[in-house]
Write a protein that holds these residues in place. Structure first.
Motif: not given
Length: 64
Positions: A31-33, A37-42, A51-61
């Motif tokens: 969902r967060a593109s 494995n990066y999600e696990g590292m987070i 967080l600024l990189g997620r803006r382009g995907h049109g998703l809200r937190v």
């Protein structure tokens, strides 16, 4: 040291929110593109998402 405490708190909150929504790490990462494995590292506090990189995907937190 304050940065480390923040990372641990952020990681715990990401995991808490994900499990409350009954999402796997794989689904949340998709969902967060993000790579799975990066999600696990987070969640382990090893990486901090940009967080600024997620803006382009049109998703809200709240949708992640």
């Amino acid at each position: 040291m304050a940065g480390t405490a923040f990372l641990r708190a952020f990681a715990a909150e990401v995991r808490r929110a994900r499990t409350a929504l009954k999402l796997s790490q794989e689904v949340l990462a998709d969902r967060a593109s993000l790579p799975r494995n990066y999600e696990g590292m987070i969640e382990r506090g090893e990486r901090v998402p940009t967080l600024l990189g997620r803006r382009g995907h049109g998703l809200r937190v709240s949708e992640l």
